[in-house]
Design a protein around this motif. Structure first.
Motif, PDB file in Angstrom:
ATOM      1  N   GLU A  33       1.580   0.790  21.913  1.00 47.99           N
ATOM      2  CA  GLU A  33       2.464   0.786  20.896  1.00 47.99           C
ATOM      3  C   GLU A  33       3.491   0.940  20.495  1.00 47.99           C
ATOM      4  O   GLU A  33       4.170   0.390  19.168  1.00 47.99           O
ATOM      5  CB  GLU A  33       1.101   2.092  19.980  1.00 47.99           C
ATOM      6  N   LEU A  34       4.310   1.744  21.457  1.00 55.52           N
ATOM      7  CA  LEU A  34       6.104   2.059  21.445  1.00 55.52           C
ATOM      8  C   LEU A  34       6.838   0.962  21.292  1.00 55.52           C
ATOM      9  O   LEU A  34       7.051   0.759  20.245  1.00 55.52           O
ATOM     10  CB  LEU A  34       5.738   3.549  22.620  1.00 55.52           C
ATOM     11  N   GLU A  35       6.257   0.201  21.919  1.00 55.57           N
ATOM     12  CA  GLU A  35       7.283  -1.049  22.453  1.00 55.57           C
ATOM     13  C   GLU A  35       6.877  -2.029  21.599  1.00 55.57           C
ATOM     14  O   GLU A  35       8.071  -2.812  20.912  1.00 55.57           O
ATOM     15  CB  GLU A  35       6.765  -1.926  24.038  1.00 55.57           C
ATOM     16  N   ARG A  36       5.534  -2.154  20.324  1.00 54.64           N
ATOM     17  CA  ARG A  36       5.562  -2.663  19.318  1.00 54.64           C
ATOM     18  C   ARG A  36       6.957  -2.180  18.273  1.00 54.64           C
ATOM     19  O   ARG A  36       6.699  -3.331  17.142  1.00 54.64           O
ATOM     20  CB  ARG A  36       4.613  -3.015  19.032  1.00 54.64           C
ATOM     21  N   ASN A  37       6.683  -0.608  18.170  1.00 53.06           N
ATOM     22  CA  ASN A  37       8.088  -0.727  16.882  1.00 53.06           C
ATOM     23  C   ASN A  37       9.149  -1.505  16.333  1.00 53.06           C
ATOM     24  O   ASN A  37      10.008  -0.614  17.470  1.00 53.06           O
ATOM     25  CB  ASN A  37       8.102   1.235  17.267  1.00 53.06           C
TER      26      ASN A  37
ATOM     27  N   PRO B  95       9.566   7.673  18.056  1.00 55.34           N
ATOM     28  CA  PRO B  95       8.473   7.449  16.775  1.00 55.34           C
ATOM     29  C   PRO B  95       7.839   8.564  17.710  1.00 55.34           C
ATOM     30  O   PRO B  95       7.374   9.240  16.370  1.00 55.34           O
ATOM     31  CB  PRO B  95       7.555   6.144  16.705  1.00 55.34           C
ATOM     32  N   VAL B  96       7.091   9.324  18.358  1.00 58.37           N
ATOM     33  CA  VAL B  96       6.544  10.649  18.541  1.00 58.37           C
ATOM     34  C   VAL B  96       7.034  11.857  19.104  1.00 58.37           C
ATOM     35  O   VAL B  96       6.398  12.717  17.898  1.00 58.37           O
ATOM     36  CB  VAL B  96       6.008  10.342  19.839  1.00 58.37           C
ATOM     37  N   HIS B  97       8.736  11.896  19.142  1.00 53.00           N
ATOM     38  CA  HIS B  97       8.664  13.072  18.627  1.00 53.00           C
ATOM     39  C   HIS B  97       9.755  12.809  17.556  1.00 53.00           C
ATOM     40  O   HIS B  97       9.170  14.374  16.262  1.00 53.00           O
ATOM     41  CB  HIS B  97      10.528  12.373  18.975  1.00 53.00           C
ATOM     42  N   GLN B  98       9.386  12.493  16.126  1.00 52.18           N
ATOM     43  CA  GLN B  98       9.800  11.545  14.917  1.00 52.18           C
ATOM     44  C   GLN B  98       8.291  12.691  13.993  1.00 52.18           C
ATOM     45  O   GLN B  98       8.202  13.281  13.622  1.00 52.18           O
ATOM     46  CB  GLN B  98       9.902  11.040  14.444  1.00 52.18           C
TER      47      GLN B  98
ATOM     48  N   THR C 228       0.996  -1.328  -0.352  1.00 57.27           N
ATOM     49  CA  THR C 228       0.342  -0.481  -0.043  1.00 57.27           C
ATOM     50  C   THR C 228       0.723   1.415  -0.561  1.00 57.27           C
ATOM     51  O   THR C 228       0.637   2.569  -1.195  1.00 57.27           O
ATOM     52  CB  THR C 228      -0.995  -0.187   0.928  1.00 57.27           C
ATOM     53  N   ALA C 229       2.008   1.253   0.784  1.00 54.79           N
ATOM     54  CA  ALA C 229       2.767   2.273   1.148  1.00 54.79           C
ATOM     55  C   ALA C 229       3.423   2.568  -0.170  1.00 54.79           C
ATOM     56  O   ALA C 229       3.701   3.755  -0.533  1.00 54.79           O
ATOM     57  CB  ALA C 229       3.989   1.867   2.275  1.00 54.79           C
ATOM     58  N   GLN C 230       4.093   1.227  -1.351  1.00 56.47           N
ATOM     59  CA  GLN C 230       4.753   1.461  -2.556  1.00 56.47           C
ATOM     60  C   GLN C 230       3.309   2.528  -3.564  1.00 56.47           C
ATOM     61  O   GLN C 230       4.187   2.927  -4.169  1.00 56.47           O
ATOM     62  CB  GLN C 230       5.029   0.693  -2.678  1.00 56.47           C
ATOM     63  N   GLU C 231       2.152   1.757  -3.324  1.00 57.02           N
ATOM     64  CA  GLU C 231       1.642   2.360  -4.681  1.00 57.02           C
ATOM     65  C   GLU C 231       1.069   3.953  -4.319  1.00 57.02           C
ATOM     66  O   GLU C 231       1.318   4.863  -5.532  1.00 57.02           O
ATOM     67  CB  GLU C 231       0.293   1.626  -4.532  1.00 57.02           C
TER      68      GLU C 231
ATOM     69  N   GLN D  78      11.736   2.044   7.745  1.00 61.25           N
ATOM     70  CA  GLN D  78      11.079   3.046   8.350  1.00 61.25           C
ATOM     71  C   GLN D  78      10.007   3.594   8.597  1.00 61.25           C
ATOM     72  O   GLN D  78       9.555   4.365   9.030  1.00 61.25           O
ATOM     73  CB  GLN D  78      11.775   4.365   8.477  1.00 61.25           C
ATOM     74  N   LEU D  79       9.011   2.703   7.313  1.00 58.25           N
ATOM     75  CA  LEU D  79       7.604   2.965   7.511  1.00 58.25           C
ATOM     76  C   LEU D  79       6.950   2.677   8.840  1.00 58.25           C
ATOM     77  O   LEU D  79       6.062   3.437   8.795  1.00 58.25           O
ATOM     78  CB  LEU D  79       7.247   1.779   6.727  1.00 58.25           C
ATOM     79  N   PRO D  80       7.721   1.829   9.673  1.00 55.75           N
ATOM     80  CA  PRO D  80       6.365   2.008  11.081  1.00 55.75           C
ATOM     81  C   PRO D  80       6.811   3.045  11.486  1.00 55.75           C
ATOM     82  O   PRO D  80       5.935   3.847  12.046  1.00 55.75           O
ATOM     83  CB  PRO D  80       6.980   0.561  12.162  1.00 55.75           C
ATOM     84  N   HIS D  81       7.692   4.175  11.439  1.00 58.03           N
ATOM     85  CA  HIS D  81       7.881   5.715  11.989  1.00 58.03           C
ATOM     86  C   HIS D  81       7.015   6.275  11.746  1.00 58.03           C
ATOM     87  O   HIS D  81       6.047   7.163  11.784  1.00 58.03           O
ATOM     88  CB  HIS D  81       8.830   6.307  11.274  1.00 58.03           C
ATOM     89  N   ILE D  82       6.694   5.824  10.065  1.00 56.47           N
ATOM     90  CA  ILE D  82       5.711   6.945   9.128  1.00 56.47           C
ATOM     91  C   ILE D  82       3.697   6.690   9.292  1.00 56.47           C
ATOM     92  O   ILE D  82       3.354   7.905  10.044  1.00 56.47           O
ATOM     93  CB  ILE D  82       5.798   6.760   7.976  1.00 56.47           C
ATOM     94  N   GLU D  83       3.808   5.651   9.108  1.00 60.20           N
ATOM     95  CA  GLU D  83       3.110   4.913  10.211  1.00 60.20           C
ATOM     96  C   GLU D  83       2.122   5.452  11.595  1.00 60.20           C
ATOM     97  O   GLU D  83       0.915   5.736  11.893  1.00 60.20           O
ATOM     98  CB  GLU D  83       2.581   3.609  10.216  1.00 60.20           C
TER      99      GLU D  83
END
Length: 358
Positions: free
Chosen positions: A132-136, A159-162, A13-16, A180-185
């Protein structure tokens, strides 16, 4: 909406989305605001350059509004000794400008100089849970890379700082690699939850898209690990031509005299061919065919020459910039002023949404 039998992954999905954005950039980049950057840990190497920096210049030149963060606070997320931060920031600025980042068209700023950006961490943290944070997975990777068993609070909330980095300026485009996709999500989730919880459904914060890099990964000269100063397997942008030749000569290859492009079977040889390809604009297969039975020595010489030719203008510009560190920090001060104005306006609007204007 996807069907129950749709086997596409979140990466698909991200690639599309990324492919659609690349098409838009080629026709009409208006409305696109890119946020990206680096931690200031010193001067950059060719892995940084071919992997991301050259692409940022391309996007800037295509008309994408460009914001570059020098993430000095992130240096302390996973290390106890931070070293000469100011010197590292200066080196980073030098490489940015030498590579073609134009301070008239791009905003370069530092984390620590923009208080309102960092204050966004507080409302944003209220929108995510500890699990959620620990799963990243990226946070776990950073922890492992740092060689630590216990996670510090700053790394956990990285991830929240980002997300604050991206959303303070309403960035809607972030060039990243797949890892890095998990950070963007996470950023998309924070934007969505803020809009729903505090903004009454108004799309105040955009849900940014990942712009997936088309550049291949450049390995270190050991052909095994990522290029890293700590491993001593790098070619730094600031090296001169002779230093570059010496470094490339020490690159690991194999005993097969016939040069072929086989990333799986011959990663060390393939890496040198990739570097030569990126520097010359020719395909790795073309270069391998030309070298043929010339062996590793010919390959190394070809790679060094292609790299030196490509980097010559950058290195000349870098030498000029090194003579005027005052100019570098003037660029940074101007960028910090623009970033502060943007962040303060965003924070004021956030406080208004949250009923905290008194």
């Amino acid at each position: 909406m996807t069907s129950p039998n749709d086997s596409r992954t979140s990466y698909d999905t991200a690639q599309e989305r990324s492919d659609r954005i690349w098409a838009r950039i080629d026709t009409d980049p208006s409305g696109l605001r890119m946020l990206t950057g680096d931690r200031p840990t010193g001067a950059l190497h060719i892995g940084h350059y071919f992997g991301s920096l050259r692409n940022r210049v391309r996007l800037q030149d295509a008309g994408v509004e460009t914001w570059l963060i020098v993430a000095d606070y992130q240096v302390i997320t996973d290390r106890e000794v931070i070293g000469d931060i100011k010197g590292s920031v200066r080196e980073l600025l030098t490489d940015y400008l030498a590579a073609g980042i134009d301070p008239e068209r791009s905003t370069i700023f530092t984390h620590s100089a923009v208080p309102a950006l960092n204050q966004l961490m507080l409302p944003f943290l209220s929108l995510v849970t500890q699990p959620e944070l620990e799963r990243n997975p990226t946070v776990k990777t950073e922890l492992a890379a740092a060689g630590k068993s216990a996670m510090g609070g700053l790394l956990l909330t990285y991830p929240v700082h980002q997300a604050a980095d991206i959303l303070f300026c309403h960035g809607n485009l972030v060039p990243v690699g797949r890892d890095q996709l998990p950070h963007i999500e996470q950023t998309r989730v924070i934007a969505r939850r803020f809009n729903e919880r505090f903004a009454g459904g108004e799309a105040y914060f955009p849900e940014p898209d990942a712009l997936l890099s088309e550049a291949p990964t450049i390995l270190g000269l050991d052909g095994e690990h990522k290029m890293s100063k700590s491993r001593g397997n790098t070619v730094m942008l600031r090296m001169d031509a002779d230093e570059t030749v010496k470094k490339i000569k020490k690159a690991k290859t194999d005993s097969d005299r016939r040069i072929t492009f086989d990333p799986e079977g011959r990663p060390e040889v393939a890496n040198l061919l990739t570097i030569a390809s990126q520097a010359s604009g020719r395909t790795p297969e073309e270069i391998a065919e030309e070298i043929g039975d010339g062996g590793a020595g010919t390959l190394k010489l070809h790679t060094a020459e292609a790299l030196n030719d490509h980097l010559a203008p950058l290195r000349a510009r870098r030498a000029e910039l090194e003579q005027d560190p005052g100019y570098l920090f003037e660029v940074l001060r101007a960028g910090n002023e623009r970033a502060n104005a943007e962040a303060e306006a965003t924070l004021a609007r956030v406080r208004e949404y949250m009923g905290m204007l008194y």
